[in-house]
Design a protein around this motif. Structure first.
Motif, PDB file in Angstrom:
ATOM      1  N   MET A 175      -4.500   7.390  82.179  1.00 30.73           N
ATOM      2  CA  MET A 175      -4.462   7.615  80.732  1.00 30.73           C
ATOM      3  C   MET A 175      -4.504   9.106  80.408  1.00 30.73           C
ATOM      4  SD  MET A 175      -3.931   4.856  79.169  1.00 30.73           S
ATOM      5  CE  MET A 175      -4.145   5.578  77.535  1.00 30.73           C
ATOM      6  N   GLY A 176      -5.235   9.884  81.196  1.00 30.20           N
ATOM      7  CA  GLY A 176      -5.246  11.328  80.986  1.00 30.20           C
ATOM      8  C   GLY A 176      -3.878  11.943  81.216  1.00 30.20           C
ATOM      9  N   TRP A 177      -3.228  11.522  82.273  1.00 28.58           N
ATOM     10  CA  TRP A 177      -1.867  12.025  82.557  1.00 28.58           C
ATOM     11  C   TRP A 177      -0.872  11.553  81.496  1.00 28.58           C
ATOM     12  CZ3 TRP A 177      -2.060  10.795  88.508  1.00 28.58           C
ATOM     13  CH2 TRP A 177      -2.695  11.864  89.163  1.00 28.58           C
ATOM     14  N   LEU A 178      -1.002  10.311  81.057  1.00 31.36           N
ATOM     15  CA  LEU A 178      -0.098   9.803  80.020  1.00 31.36           C
ATOM     16  C   LEU A 178      -0.276  10.579  78.722  1.00 31.36           C
ATOM     17  CD1 LEU A 178      -0.266   5.933  80.576  1.00 31.36           C
ATOM     18  CD2 LEU A 178       1.712   7.422  80.922  1.00 31.36           C
ATOM     19  N   LEU A 289     -14.328  -6.318  84.317  1.00 26.78           N
ATOM     20  CA  LEU A 289     -15.218  -5.173  84.535  1.00 26.78           C
ATOM     21  C   LEU A 289     -14.505  -3.837  84.335  1.00 26.78           C
ATOM     22  CD1 LEU A 289     -17.196  -6.391  87.687  1.00 26.78           C
ATOM     23  CD2 LEU A 289     -17.850  -6.526  85.283  1.00 26.78           C
ATOM     24  N   VAL A 290     -13.204  -3.786  84.582  1.00 26.28           N
ATOM     25  CA  VAL A 290     -12.466  -2.534  84.417  1.00 26.28           C
ATOM     26  C   VAL A 290     -12.045  -2.335  82.961  1.00 26.28           C
ATOM     27  CG1 VAL A 290     -10.365  -1.281  85.069  1.00 26.28           C
ATOM     28  CG2 VAL A 290     -11.678  -2.508  86.809  1.00 26.28           C
ATOM     29  N   VAL A 291     -11.623  -3.397  82.310  1.00 23.61           N
ATOM     30  CA  VAL A 291     -11.144  -3.284  80.933  1.00 23.61           C
ATOM     31  C   VAL A 291     -12.296  -3.019  79.962  1.00 23.61           C
ATOM     32  CG1 VAL A 291     -10.097  -4.563  79.017  1.00 23.61           C
ATOM     33  CG2 VAL A 291      -9.082  -4.671  81.303  1.00 23.61           C
ATOM     34  N   PRO A 317      -4.433   0.040  72.631  1.00 19.77           N
ATOM     35  CA  PRO A 317      -3.542  -0.902  73.333  1.00 19.77           C
ATOM     36  C   PRO A 317      -3.004  -0.346  74.654  1.00 19.77           C
ATOM     37  CG  PRO A 317      -3.026  -0.835  70.990  1.00 19.77           C
ATOM     38  CD  PRO A 317      -4.006   0.266  71.243  1.00 19.77           C
ATOM     39  N   ALA A 318      -2.679   0.948  74.679  1.00 20.15           N
ATOM     40  CA  ALA A 318      -2.191   1.535  75.929  1.00 20.15           C
ATOM     41  C   ALA A 318      -3.263   1.472  77.014  1.00 20.15           C
ATOM     42  CB  ALA A 318      -1.754   2.980  75.697  1.00 20.15           C
ATOM     43  N   THR A 319      -4.502   1.732  76.642  1.00 20.42           N
ATOM     44  CA  THR A 319      -5.600   1.665  77.604  1.00 20.42           C
ATOM     45  C   THR A 319      -5.779   0.249  78.127  1.00 20.42           C
ATOM     46  OG1 THR A 319      -6.736   3.484  76.466  1.00 20.42           O
ATOM     47  CG2 THR A 319      -8.049   2.132  77.953  1.00 20.42           C
ATOM     48  N   LEU A 320      -5.644  -0.739  77.245  1.00 24.31           N
ATOM     49  CA  LEU A 320      -5.770  -2.139  77.663  1.00 24.31           C
ATOM     50  C   LEU A 320      -4.741  -2.489  78.728  1.00 24.31           C
ATOM     51  CD1 LEU A 320      -6.883  -5.015  77.386  1.00 24.31           C
ATOM     52  CD2 LEU A 320      -5.342  -5.341  75.433  1.00 24.31           C
TER      53      LEU A 320
END
Length: 338
Positions: A175-178, A289-291, A317-320
């Motif tokens: 997500m940081g790179w995105l 556990l990750v979400v 939503p992108a993180t999900l």
């Protein structure tokens, strides 16, 4: 010939409008509650309402200590950590700084609620947004407290700890790179990015208390909103649906990802909830556990209040999607897809 100059009348300044304060609203609500006491007792004496109230209180009480810890850390960063020091610690290239921020989450045992004000303060100190967001996602999920709790909850499945660590860290870095590639500054409200002036020695403690208080008031309201949303969804969605849909692995992954968003559990406690769901394979439990620490309803509310709605409706939503994909890949590696 004399010229007669008419005196201009004095400008009449409009009287300032009196604003209704939160204290007055609270007094009105309390008086109305006292007058309608018998009606409220009958209305609240319903199993669904009692269940929702219990969940709401549990979510808020569970998250509040970590939220306080987060705003104290946020205030300390604003008052005592110079922006130049942060910039010296991080690599100059964002592509390298993002994974460094993700790994740094191991050293700071905070809940996801606490990470939000800390991430905003990092942005205000000049840290790139992508780096701050990577820390926001990593800190609640890869810290030692969460990993130890996961090991205790799954004593017969040691691979679950490694799978959660790798899946959560991969989510934060991805997500940081995105964001570094596609994110836009205008999606975040201006006050979340406003640079703070460097305080002098006498004003540091004052700045610490003022920023901590402001962050707590800001984030606390959205925590309550998120807890209320989680309580309503928990009551509305029948648990039998989850048990039925969880019988298939693909459907189970989707259900557990959505369940993590709805339940809005603290990352220090979610492993025990996942372990208690009988009949569900390990892979969907890993997705849960990750979400959960990456995005849930209370975290979405906090992000919307802290960074703005335009940010939240894109980042959430992108993180999900990214968290679910990273969890599945990590599960296939460490759990064998079980």
């Amino acid at each position: 010939m004399s010229t007669q100059v008419e005196a201009e009348p004095d400008e009449v300044k409009p009287e300032p409008k009196r604003r209704v304060t939160s204290l007055e609203v609270l007094c009105v609500v309390l008086v109305a509650a006292l007058l309608a006491q018998s009606t409220l007792v009958d209305w609240l004496d319903v199993p669904a309402i009692q269940t929702g109230a219990t969940i709401f209180v549990a979510v808020c009480v569970q998250a509040l200590p970590f939220l306080v810890l987060g705003v104290l850390i946020s205030g300390a960063i604003a008052a005592f950590v110079p922006a130049s020091a942060l910039n010296r610690l991080l690599p100059k290239r964002q592509a390298l700084a993002v994974p460094v921020a993700g790994v740094a989450g191991v050293a700071l045992p905070t809940c996801e609620c606490a990470a939000v004000p800390v991430a905003r303060r990092l942005m205000q100190q000049g840290v790139p947004t992508s780096v701050a967001l990577a820390f926001l996602l990593a800190a609640p999920a890869v810290n030692p407290v969460v990993l130890v709790a996961t090991n205790v909850a799954f004593p017969n499945n040691p691979g679950m700890v490694a799978a959660r660590l790798v899946g959560s860290l991969a989510t934060a870095i991805a997500m940081g790179w995105l964001w570094a590639r596609f994110g836009k500054a205008e999606w975040i409200i201006e006050r979340a990015l406003r640079r703070l002036p460097e305080p002098d020695g006498r004003s540091r403690w004052r700045l610490f208390f003022e920023t901590s208080r402001a962050d707590l008031v800001d984030a606390g309201g959205f925590l309550v909103l998120g807890g209320l949303t989680a309580a309503v969804l928990n009551v509305v969605i029948p648990r039998s649906w989850v048990d039925t849909l969880g019988e298939q692995i693909v459907v189970g992954v989707i259900v557990m990802a959505l369940l993590a968003v709805v339940l809005a559990l603290c990352s220090e406690a979610d492993a025990f909830v996942a372990a208690s769901i009988s009949g569900m394979p390990l892979l969907p439990k890993l997705v849960f556990l990750v979400v959960g620490p990456a995005i849930d309803v209370k975290l979405f509310a906090l992000q919307a209040g802290t960074f703005g709605r335009a940010f939240a409706i894109r980042f959430g939503p992108a993180t999900l999607v990214v968290a679910t994909a990273c969890a599945v890949l990590s599960g296939l590696i460490f759990l064998g897809g079980a």
